[in-house]
Design a protein around this motif. Structure first.
Motif, PDB file in Angstrom:
ATOM      1  N   LEU A  68       5.172   2.261 -14.321  1.00 43.02           N
ATOM      2  CA  LEU A  68       4.194   3.284 -14.414  1.00 43.02           C
ATOM      3  C   LEU A  68       3.211   2.983 -15.594  1.00 43.02           C
ATOM      4  CD1 LEU A  68       3.286   6.308 -13.917  1.00 43.02           C
ATOM      5  CD2 LEU A  68       2.637   6.368 -16.113  1.00 43.02           C
ATOM      6  N   TYR A  69       4.106   1.753 -16.512  1.00 47.21           N
ATOM      7  CA  TYR A  69       3.812   1.420 -17.791  1.00 47.21           C
ATOM      8  C   TYR A  69       3.647  -0.014 -17.245  1.00 47.21           C
ATOM      9  CZ  TYR A  69       4.817   4.593 -21.438  1.00 47.21           C
ATOM     10  OH  TYR A  69       4.603   4.923 -22.811  1.00 47.21           O
ATOM     11  N   ALA A  70       4.093  -0.711 -15.694  1.00 50.82           N
ATOM     12  CA  ALA A  70       3.830  -1.863 -15.493  1.00 50.82           C
ATOM     13  C   ALA A  70       2.955  -1.625 -14.368  1.00 50.82           C
ATOM     14  CB  ALA A  70       5.136  -2.699 -15.449  1.00 50.82           C
ATOM     15  N   GLN A  71       2.631  -0.805 -14.270  1.00 52.53           N
ATOM     16  CA  GLN A  71       1.312  -1.131 -13.070  1.00 52.53           C
ATOM     17  C   GLN A  71       2.084  -0.888 -11.650  1.00 52.53           C
ATOM     18  OE1 GLN A  71      -2.031  -2.035 -14.527  1.00 52.53           O
ATOM     19  NE2 GLN A  71      -2.624   0.335 -15.358  1.00 52.53           N
ATOM     20  N   GLY A  72       3.115  -0.785 -11.650  1.00 49.35           N
ATOM     21  CA  GLY A  72       3.825  -1.613 -10.144  1.00 49.35           C
ATOM     22  C   GLY A  72       3.848  -0.143  -8.834  1.00 49.35           C
ATOM     23  N   PRO A  73       4.338  -0.272  -7.996  1.00 54.02           N
ATOM     24  CA  PRO A  73       4.060   0.900  -7.479  1.00 54.02           C
ATOM     25  C   PRO A  73       5.168   2.002  -6.895  1.00 54.02           C
ATOM     26  CG  PRO A  73       5.034  -1.544  -6.517  1.00 54.02           C
ATOM     27  CD  PRO A  73       4.936  -1.750  -7.575  1.00 54.02           C
ATOM     28  N   PRO A  74       5.101   2.559  -6.527  1.00 54.11           N
ATOM     29  CA  PRO A  74       5.973   3.883  -6.781  1.00 54.11           C
ATOM     30  C   PRO A  74       7.401   3.049  -5.930  1.00 54.11           C
ATOM     31  CG  PRO A  74       4.238   4.373  -5.042  1.00 54.11           C
ATOM     32  CD  PRO A  74       4.030   3.232  -5.834  1.00 54.11           C
ATOM     33  N   GLU A  75       8.703   4.018  -6.609  1.00 56.07           N
ATOM     34  CA  GLU A  75      10.108   4.296  -6.127  1.00 56.07           C
ATOM     35  C   GLU A  75       9.810   4.418  -4.167  1.00 56.07           C
ATOM     36  OE1 GLU A  75      12.474   5.617  -9.050  1.00 56.07           O
ATOM     37  OE2 GLU A  75      12.303   4.086 -10.573  1.00 56.07           O
ATOM     38  N   HIS A  76       9.459   5.917  -4.595  1.00 53.72           N
ATOM     39  CA  HIS A  76       9.536   6.513  -3.389  1.00 53.72           C
ATOM     40  C   HIS A  76       8.593   7.643  -3.195  1.00 53.72           C
ATOM     41  CE1 HIS A  76      10.898   9.579  -0.757  1.00 53.72           C
ATOM     42  NE2 HIS A  76      12.199   8.099  -0.501  1.00 53.72           N
ATOM     43  N   PRO A  77       7.440   7.334  -2.073  1.00 57.77           N
ATOM     44  CA  PRO A  77       6.419   7.859  -1.513  1.00 57.77           C
ATOM     45  C   PRO A  77       6.792   9.106  -0.795  1.00 57.77           C
ATOM     46  CG  PRO A  77       6.444   5.895  -0.359  1.00 57.77           C
ATOM     47  CD  PRO A  77       7.597   5.272  -1.011  1.00 57.77           C
ATOM     48  N   ASP A  78       6.365   9.989  -1.012  1.00 60.65           N
ATOM     49  CA  ASP A  78       6.573  11.520  -0.373  1.00 60.65           C
ATOM     50  C   ASP A  78       5.381  12.184   0.693  1.00 60.65           C
ATOM     51  OD1 ASP A  78       9.216  12.182   0.909  1.00 60.65           O
ATOM     52  OD2 ASP A  78      10.471  12.539  -0.857  1.00 60.65           O
ATOM     53  N   LEU A  79       6.220  13.033   1.178  1.00 61.00           N
ATOM     54  CA  LEU A  79       5.345  14.677   1.516  1.00 61.00           C
ATOM     55  C   LEU A  79       3.800  13.766   1.700  1.00 61.00           C
ATOM     56  CD1 LEU A  79       6.055  16.471  -1.889  1.00 61.00           C
ATOM     57  CD2 LEU A  79       6.928  16.774   0.694  1.00 61.00           C
ATOM     58  N   GLU A  80       3.900  13.094   2.310  1.00 65.80           N
ATOM     59  CA  GLU A  80       2.416  11.874   2.881  1.00 65.80           C
ATOM     60  C   GLU A  80       1.808  13.538   3.933  1.00 65.80           C
ATOM     61  OE1 GLU A  80       1.117   8.194   6.254  1.00 65.80           O
ATOM     62  OE2 GLU A  80       3.047   8.421   5.118  1.00 65.80           O
ATOM     63  N   GLY A  81       0.677  13.266   3.515  1.00 65.06           N
ATOM     64  CA  GLY A  81      -0.688  13.718   3.609  1.00 65.06           C
ATOM     65  C   GLY A  81      -0.577  15.396   3.263  1.00 65.06           C
ATOM     66  N   ARG A  82      -0.117  15.597   2.505  1.00 65.94           N
ATOM     67  CA  ARG A  82       0.588  17.532   1.872  1.00 65.94           C
ATOM     68  C   ARG A  82      -0.495  17.163   1.059  1.00 65.94           C
ATOM     69  NH1 ARG A  82       5.884  18.699   3.502  1.00 65.94           N
ATOM     70  NH2 ARG A  82       5.839  19.380   5.206  1.00 65.94           N
TER      71      ARG A  82
END
Length: 182
Positions: A68-82
């Protein structure tokens, strides 16, 4: 949401900011495809030091504090569209996610596989507005339909309407008092 002892993440729906006691600066986060996270509904930090961010219509993203501090991508996207309206963690490490129209989602600590709880499992409604944990390991859920449900040891133990004479009442928050009452 506090990221550490001195830095907080501020959510303003269309923007995310970091406040470190010296000033406020914008924080731009992106998903795995490089799309900017916008329309953030809620966020929280779990006991494993992961930051969960729910975005309207696009689901939930988990970040390590470092990413988050490095503004990198998330480790794991989840629950798409919810549409997730709130998130919290119980004493056993289970993650609870309240949805706008789909019931309650449970992310058990042991399985890390989503379970959906709604009226079929005994809840009083699909829209869960708030949650509070008690000292015995149970959780009380406040529903948009002016009902509450008490969940403990894998099942709904009781539920009731809060104010039968109020048609427009809507519970937005619920708190546990020091004596254990709600």
């Amino acid at each position: 949401v506090f990221l550490d002892d001195s830095t907080a993440m501020l959510l303003c729906y269309s923007k995310i900011f970091l406040f470190d006691g010296k000033g406020i600066r914008p924080l731009e986060l992106v998903d795995q495809q490089g799309r900017k996270l916008e329309r953030v509904l809620t966020a929280f930090r779990d006991s494993r030091n992961k930051i969960w961010i729910a975005e309207s219509g696009r689901g939930v993203y988990r970040f390590s504090v470092e990413a988050l501090y490095a503004q990198g991508p998330p480790e794991h996207p989840d629950l798409e569209g919810r549409e997730i309206s709130w998130m919290d963690e119980d004493r056993q490490g289970n993650i609870w996610l309240g949805t706008v129209r789909e019931g309650l989602l449970l992310y058990p600590a042991a399985a890390m596989k989503i379970e959906i709880l709604d009226e079929q499992q005994g809840l009083s409604g699909k829209s869960v507005e708030a949650m509070v944990k008690d000292q015995e390991g149970g959780v009380l859920f406040a529903h948009a339909n002016n009902h509450v449900s008490y969940y403990r040891k894998g099942q709904v133990r009781w539920k009731q309407r809060v104010a039968a004479d109020c048609r427009i009442c809507r519970i937005r928050e619920v708190h546990c008092l020091p004596d254990g009452s709600y």
